[in-house]
Design an enzyme around this catalytic site. Sequence first.
Site, PDB file in Angstrom:
ATOM      1  N   CYS A  36       0.831  -1.213   0.000  1.00  0.00           N
ATOM      2  CA  CYS A  36       0.000   0.000   0.000  1.00  0.00           C
ATOM      3  C   CYS A  36       0.866   1.265   0.000  1.00  0.00           C
ATOM      4  O   CYS A  36       1.578   1.535   0.956  1.00  0.00           O
ATOM      5  CB  CYS A  36      -0.903  -0.058   1.240  1.00  0.00           C
ATOM      6  SG  CYS A  36      -1.702   1.488   1.677  1.00  0.00           S
TER       7      CYS A  36
ATOM      8  N   CYS B 115       0.143   3.680   2.828  1.00  0.00           N
ATOM      9  CA  CYS B 115       0.661   3.122   4.090  1.00  0.00           C
ATOM     10  C   CYS B 115       2.153   3.433   4.222  1.00  0.00           C
ATOM     11  O   CYS B 115       2.633   3.766   5.301  1.00  0.00           O
ATOM     12  CB  CYS B 115       0.457   1.607   4.149  1.00  0.00           C
ATOM     13  SG  CYS B 115      -1.272   1.087   4.092  1.00  0.00           S
TER      14      CYS B 115
END
Length: 119
Positions: free
Chosen positions: A45, A48
Site C-alpha cells: 500500500c 501506508c
Amino acid sequence: MTVETASDTGTTTPDEPRPIAGQSELDEFVADNDVVLADFYADWCGPCQMIAPIVERLAAETDAAVAKVDVDRNQQLAAAYGVRGVPTLVLFADGEQVEEIVGVQGEDQLRSLIRGYTE
C-alpha cells in the site's frame, strides 16, 4: 533531561511501533497501555508507506503506544475491526476503541488527536 523509567511511572510507553500478530496480542497490548494507536497497513500500500514515518515519529514522540497490524497476515483481526481500506488507524484509550481514521492523515492532526486522550 529527565528520563522516566518503569519504576518512576509504573509503566513505560514503547518508543517504537510494535508488530501485532493476532487478536490476543492486540488485546494484551491495549490492556498494557493507556493510549494505543493501531496502524492497520499492507506492505503493498503506497499510502501506508507514506504514513509509516509519521507513525514511527508518533511512537517515539507521544505518550501513545503504537501497534502495527499487517492486514494481509492478520485478515481476521482486520475484519474484526471493520478495516476495509488501508491505512486505517484505530485509537484506543483506557482499553476502549475511541477513534477510527481511514486514509493518510497529517502528522499535526494525528498528534492533536492523540493529545486529546493523553493529556
